[in-house]
Scaffold this active site. Sequence first.
Site: not given
Ligand code: PGA
Length: 248
Positions: A8, A10, A95, A97, A165, A171, A210
């Site tokens: 992903n 983003k 997601h 976000e 998640e 993050g 992460s």
């Molecule tokens: P990250 O994000 O690997 O940067 O923690 C995971 C995600 O939001 O899918």
Amino acid sequence: MKSILVANWKMNPQTMREAKGLFDATRKAAESAKDVSIMVAPPAIFLRELSQAYKGKRISFAAQNAHFQKEGAYTGEVSMSQVKDAKAAAVIIGHAERRAMGETNEETRAKINAAMAQKLQPIFCVGEHERSGAGEHFLFVKEQLRAGLQDIVPANLGKIVIAYEPVWAIGATEAMTPRQMHEMTIFIRKSLVGSHGDKAMKIKILYGGSIDETNAREMVLEGEVQGLLVGRASTNPAKVSALIKSLA
Ligand code: PGA
């Protein structure tokens, strides 16, 4: 069994040129990783160019989001048919976000239905914001699953991918432990079988939050997940190669 890696990206990288470079690094690592099935989810504006240029079989493409309405006056949105037309096979739905920007459980349901109607595989994200000793996070995840999947007929269950998640691990500096994930994998599987019957055994469960080359393999093996959804590490050419190799 093949593990799945959803990359992903983003809102990264900032140019098509960099996107091609990152894709190239991913593609090279993918070539020697037969047992990893890789899905690249670039920003929508890069999707078609990357998918058209790619001639291999190892990688497929996903959109990071799409609207549930078929077409019309939805400024700034892309539709499921447009995603399909850009040669994506899957779409990330719900997601954390997107949810933080206001996406509701009801919308995830509509998006999952819209994706299924276009024969796009929904990568349905769920996860709690925080944990307490009382275990409310299990109920929170159960409700997200119930709401999102309520219209899915048993025959279509095998097409769904769940990405668990925990918001607190996205993050962040540390992932959840594989042991905690194992517990969550069992819980998700149980709730799905409880509400949808045995066919729910076919649903694939991923972990996200992460993950990088240092903890990916352990999470898949000990967390008993079928794969991973990766943000940051998937946008760094060296890290994504190491990550893919660690899973192969
Ligand atoms: P990250 O994000 O690997 O940067 O923690 C995971 C995600 O939001 O899918």
